[in-house]
Structures are given as structure tokens and as C-alpha cells.
Scaffold this motif. Structure first.
Motif, PDB file in Angstrom:
ATOM      1  N   PHE A   1       0.864  -1.167   0.000  1.00 49.23           N
ATOM      2  CA  PHE A   1       0.000   0.000   0.000  1.00 49.23           C
ATOM      3  C   PHE A   1       0.906   1.224   0.000  1.00 49.23           C
ATOM      4  CE2 PHE A   1      -2.827  -2.988   2.442  1.00 49.23           C
ATOM      5  CZ  PHE A   1      -3.836  -3.056   1.502  1.00 49.23           C
ATOM      6  N   GLU A   2       0.511   2.254  -0.753  1.00 50.83           N
ATOM      7  CA  GLU A   2       1.309   3.480  -0.802  1.00 50.83           C
ATOM      8  C   GLU A   2       0.392   4.689  -0.737  1.00 50.83           C
ATOM      9  OE1 GLU A   2       4.135   6.173  -0.847  1.00 50.83           O
ATOM     10  OE2 GLU A   2       4.599   4.065  -0.644  1.00 50.83           O
ATOM     11  N   PRO A   3       0.491   5.527   0.271  1.00 47.24           N
ATOM     12  CA  PRO A   3       1.381   5.410   1.424  1.00 47.24           C
ATOM     13  C   PRO A   3       0.840   4.393   2.420  1.00 47.24           C
ATOM     14  CG  PRO A   3       0.069   7.402   1.629  1.00 47.24           C
ATOM     15  CD  PRO A   3      -0.279   6.795   0.292  1.00 47.24           C
ATOM     16  N   GLN A   4       1.733   3.905   3.277  1.00 48.70           N
ATOM     17  CA  GLN A   4       1.322   2.904   4.267  1.00 48.70           C
ATOM     18  C   GLN A   4       0.590   3.544   5.445  1.00 48.70           C
ATOM     19  OE1 GLN A   4       5.281   0.995   4.752  1.00 48.70           O
ATOM     20  NE2 GLN A   4       4.124  -0.893   4.402  1.00 48.70           N
ATOM     21  N   ILE A   5       0.943   4.769   5.789  1.00 47.37           N
ATOM     22  CA  ILE A   5       0.292   5.479   6.891  1.00 47.37           C
ATOM     23  C   ILE A   5      -0.340   6.738   6.333  1.00 47.37           C
ATOM     24  CG2 ILE A   5       0.578   6.601   9.133  1.00 47.37           C
ATOM     25  CD1 ILE A   5       3.177   5.040   9.496  1.00 47.37           C
TER      26      ILE A   5
ATOM     27  N   ILE B   1       1.905 -12.013   4.983  1.00 48.83           N
ATOM     28  CA  ILE B   1       3.250 -12.516   5.267  1.00 48.83           C
ATOM     29  C   ILE B   1       4.298 -11.628   4.596  1.00 48.83           C
ATOM     30  CG2 ILE B   1       4.837 -14.431   4.771  1.00 48.83           C
ATOM     31  CD1 ILE B   1       2.492 -16.324   5.394  1.00 48.83           C
ATOM     32  N   ALA B   2       3.945 -11.060   3.427  1.00 48.14           N
ATOM     33  CA  ALA B   2       4.859 -10.155   2.723  1.00 48.14           C
ATOM     34  C   ALA B   2       4.913  -8.767   3.384  1.00 48.14           C
ATOM     35  CB  ALA B   2       4.447 -10.032   1.266  1.00 48.14           C
ATOM     36  N   GLY B   3       4.041  -8.538   4.391  1.00 49.34           N
ATOM     37  CA  GLY B   3       4.067  -7.263   5.113  1.00 49.34           C
ATOM     38  C   GLY B   3       3.195  -6.185   4.521  1.00 49.34           C
ATOM     39  N   ASN B   4       2.211  -6.567   3.709  1.00 47.19           N
ATOM     40  CA  ASN B   4       1.341  -5.559   3.106  1.00 47.19           C
ATOM     41  C   ASN B   4       0.238  -5.163   4.079  1.00 47.19           C
ATOM     42  OD1 ASN B   4       0.411  -3.765   1.240  1.00 47.19           O
ATOM     43  ND2 ASN B   4      -0.784  -5.270   0.104  1.00 47.19           N
ATOM     44  N   ILE B   5       0.579  -4.236   4.943  1.00 51.80           N
ATOM     45  CA  ILE B   5      -0.374  -3.714   5.915  1.00 51.80           C
ATOM     46  C   ILE B   5      -0.316  -2.192   5.865  1.00 51.80           C
ATOM     47  CG2 ILE B   5      -0.160  -5.738   7.390  1.00 51.80           C
ATOM     48  CD1 ILE B   5       1.454  -3.991   9.316  1.00 51.80           C
ATOM     49  N   GLY B   6      -1.304  -1.553   6.473  1.00 52.70           N
ATOM     50  CA  GLY B   6      -1.352  -0.101   6.489  1.00 52.70           C
ATOM     51  C   GLY B   6      -1.982   0.411   7.760  1.00 52.70           C
ATOM     52  N   ARG B   7      -1.958   1.733   7.894  1.00 54.32           N
ATOM     53  CA  ARG B   7      -2.502   2.387   9.089  1.00 54.32           C
ATOM     54  C   ARG B   7      -3.217   3.668   8.680  1.00 54.32           C
ATOM     55  NH1 ARG B   7       1.144   3.126  14.298  1.00 54.32           N
ATOM     56  NH2 ARG B   7       0.236   1.054  14.643  1.00 54.32           N
ATOM     57  N   VAL B   8      -4.397   3.869   9.302  1.00 56.15           N
ATOM     58  CA  VAL B   8      -5.130   5.120   9.163  1.00 56.15           C
ATOM     59  C   VAL B   8      -5.186   5.755  10.547  1.00 56.15           C
ATOM     60  CG1 VAL B   8      -7.329   6.221   8.570  1.00 56.15           C
ATOM     61  CG2 VAL B   8      -6.543   4.216   7.266  1.00 56.15           C
ATOM     62  N   VAL B   9      -4.667   6.978  10.656  1.00 55.28           N
ATOM     63  CA  VAL B   9      -4.761   7.752  11.892  1.00 55.28           C
ATOM     64  C   VAL B   9      -5.875   8.764  11.675  1.00 55.28           C
ATOM     65  CG1 VAL B   9      -3.571   9.320  13.472  1.00 55.28           C
ATOM     66  CG2 VAL B   9      -2.302   7.466  12.350  1.00 55.28           C
ATOM     67  N   VAL B  10      -6.837   8.780  12.601  1.00 51.91           N
ATOM     68  CA  VAL B  10      -7.978   9.690  12.480  1.00 51.91           C
ATOM     69  C   VAL B  10      -7.925  10.681  13.630  1.00 51.91           C
ATOM     70  CG1 VAL B  10     -10.491   9.874  12.345  1.00 51.91           C
ATOM     71  CG2 VAL B  10      -9.336   7.858  11.401  1.00 51.91           C
ATOM     72  N   GLY B  11      -7.792  11.957  13.293  1.00 46.36           N
ATOM     73  CA  GLY B  11      -7.749  13.006  14.305  1.00 46.36           C
ATOM     74  C   GLY B  11      -6.470  12.936  15.128  1.00 46.36           C
TER      75      GLY B  11
ATOM     76  N   ILE C   1       4.556  -2.790  11.762  1.00 43.58           N
ATOM     77  CA  ILE C   1       3.837  -2.158  12.874  1.00 43.58           C
ATOM     78  C   ILE C   1       4.808  -1.449  13.809  1.00 43.58           C
ATOM     79  CG2 ILE C   1       2.539  -2.681  14.988  1.00 43.58           C
ATOM     80  CD1 ILE C   1       0.948  -4.714  13.221  1.00 43.58           C
ATOM     81  N   GLU C   2       5.951  -2.055  14.084  1.00 46.51           N
ATOM     82  CA  GLU C   2       6.955  -1.383  14.920  1.00 46.51           C
ATOM     83  C   GLU C   2       7.372  -0.060  14.286  1.00 46.51           C
ATOM     84  OE1 GLU C   2       9.953  -4.418  15.207  1.00 46.51           O
ATOM     85  OE2 GLU C   2       8.938  -5.413  16.892  1.00 46.51           O
ATOM     86  N   MET C   3       7.584  -0.074  12.968  1.00 47.58           N
ATOM     87  CA  MET C   3       7.951   1.151  12.258  1.00 47.58           C
ATOM     88  C   MET C   3       6.804   2.178  12.319  1.00 47.58           C
ATOM     89  SD  MET C   3       8.610   1.730   8.193  1.00 47.58           S
ATOM     90  CE  MET C   3       6.851   1.575   7.915  1.00 47.58           C
ATOM     91  N   PHE C   4       5.565   1.698  12.105  1.00 49.37           N
ATOM     92  CA  PHE C   4       4.409   2.600  12.179  1.00 49.37           C
ATOM     93  C   PHE C   4       4.366   3.279  13.550  1.00 49.37           C
ATOM     94  CE2 PHE C   4       1.509  -0.078   9.135  1.00 49.37           C
ATOM     95  CZ  PHE C   4       2.379   0.166   8.080  1.00 49.37           C
ATOM     96  N   ASN C   5       4.562   2.479  14.617  1.00 49.59           N
ATOM     97  CA  ASN C   5       4.497   3.039  15.969  1.00 49.59           C
ATOM     98  C   ASN C   5       5.591   4.072  16.206  1.00 49.59           C
ATOM     99  OD1 ASN C   5       2.263   1.488  16.510  1.00 49.59           O
ATOM    100  ND2 ASN C   5       3.341  -0.006  17.780  1.00 49.59           N
ATOM    101  N   GLU C   6       6.800   3.788  15.718  1.00 45.77           N
ATOM    102  CA  GLU C   6       7.905   4.741  15.876  1.00 45.77           C
ATOM    103  C   GLU C   6       7.600   6.066  15.180  1.00 45.77           C
ATOM    104  OE1 GLU C   6      11.466   2.863  14.442  1.00 45.77           O
ATOM    105  OE2 GLU C   6      11.388   1.302  16.002  1.00 45.77           O
ATOM    106  N   GLU C   7       6.914   6.005  14.047  1.00 45.73           N
ATOM    107  CA  GLU C   7       6.575   7.223  13.310  1.00 45.73           C
ATOM    108  C   GLU C   7       5.356   7.927  13.900  1.00 45.73           C
ATOM    109  OE1 GLU C   7       6.338   6.815   9.027  1.00 45.73           O
ATOM    110  OE2 GLU C   7       7.873   5.246   9.067  1.00 45.73           O
TER     111      GLU C   7
END
Length: 195
Positions: free
Chosen positions: A65-69, A145-155, A180-186
Motif C-alpha cells: 500500500f502506498e502510502p502505508q500510513i 506474510i509479505a508485510g502488506n499492511i497499512g494504518r489510518v490515523v484519524v484526528g 507495525i513497529e515502524m508505524f508506531n515509531e513514526e
């Protein structure tokens, strides 16, 4: 100065003033109606919530997914658009595809399979929070397994109250856990600093 040249000067001056005032009035009307205001170039990036953003889904060279977050305002809409391959968008939710990584009390959500260029899914996020999601498709390999995940931050939620901000659960594939570790760090420092 002759009468004709005075009239020409006055007429030209009046025309110039009219044009200048017309531009000011038009700008004021745009500002008051909200028209003309463009979102910042980085709208949708962490720290700059957007009203609407598009996330692309690709399979080449690997599923992503692009962007992931992305960061949206409450009531903002995220559209997922397939550029290559087959994908879906599925919330990490205890009542659907676990583990639970969405705000407590939110129903599970997800798309149907999106196949082919231009396939799309969109969701409006009314409730503030952090929402992790995954592509559950399996083609040559599982996209999760390939790591194709994403994150939506709302507000601007408190990161300490969000299940998605916890450490990755042990049942997650290693690539997803790393993401997820990278998402959390960002995400954490941006939410802690606030708007």
C-alpha cells in the motif's frame, strides 16, 4: 492637459481601481465560502490530517500500500485504488481478521476482493483513533506474510489509549510485525506533539 486626455486618465484610473477591487472582492468571496483554499501539499501525511486521501495498492515488485500510513480528520475518507494485482483491505479486528488493532468498540470493516486496475474501496472514518489494516489476499504468497499492511490515523487520539499503538502481537507474521513497529515509531511522536 486637454479635456480629452483628462477623461482618458480618469477613465483608465477608474478601470484600474475597478479591476483591483474586483480581484479583492473575488478573493474575499473565495475565502468566506471556503472555495479557493487548497489543502497543503502534504495533506494526509502524519501531522497534516486530510479530508480525503487515496492509497494505491500494487503487486509489483511486491504487494504494498502506498502510502502505508495516512492521517485524516474525523469524518475523512480514505480510498484504496488498485494499480496492479488483486488486493483487499481488512481491519485488524478481534471479530474479523485478528489480532485486534483498531479502536475499542469499532465494528470490523473491510472490502471485498479488488481485482484489476481501477478497482476501489473507500471508507469514511468518523471516530478518532488509530486503525491498522491488512491485505489478506494470497496469490503467490500471502500478502500479509509479505508485510502488506497499512494504518489510518484519524484526528489526534491519545496514543496510550489505542490498541494499534501496542507492540505487535506474537501471532503476526514477522514482516507485518516489523511494519507495525515502524508505524508506531513514526506515529507516537506525532500524536504526542499534537496539532
Amino acid at each position: 492637459m486637454t479635456l480629452t486626455s483628462r477623461r482618458t486618465v480618469l477613465r483608465s484610473s477608474a478601470l484600474a481601481i475597478g479591476v483591483a477591487l474586483g480581484g479583492c472582492l473575488e478573493d474575499a468571496a473565495d475565502r468566506s465560502s471556503g472555495g479557493g483554499e487548497q489543502p497543503p501539499e502534504n495533506a494526509g501525511e502524519l501531522g497534516t490530517p486530510a479530508e480525503r486521501i487515496t492509497v494505491t495498492a500494487n503487486s509489483q515488485p511486491y504487494p504494498e500500500f502506498e502510502p502505508q500510513i495516512v492521517h485524516v480528520a474525523p469524518g475523512g475518507t480514505v480510498e484504496w485504488l488498485v494499480e496492479t494485482g488483486r488486493h483487499d483491505v481488512t481491519a485488524y479486528h478481534e471479530d474479523g481478521h485478528g489480532p485486534h488493532r483498531t479502536p475499542d468498540g469499532v465494528e470490523p470493516w473491510g472490502s471485498d476482493r479488488m481485482t484489476g486496475v481501477g478497482s476501489e474501496y473507500e471508507r469514511t472514518f468518523d471516530r478518532e483513533g488509530v486503525y491498522d489494516y491488512v491485505d489478506t489476499q494470497q496469490v503467490c504468497t500471502s500478502h500479509e506474510i509479505a508485510g502488506n499492511i497499512g494504518r489510518v490515523v484519524v484526528g489526534w487520539p491519545d496514543p496510550d489509549d489505542e490498541p494499534a499503538m501496542a507492540d505487535p502481537q506474537p501471532e503476526l507474521p514477522s514482516q507485518a510485525a516489523r511494519a507495525i513497529e515502524m508505524f508506531n515509531e513514526e506515529t507516537r511522536p506525532v500524536l504526542q506533539d499534537g496539532p
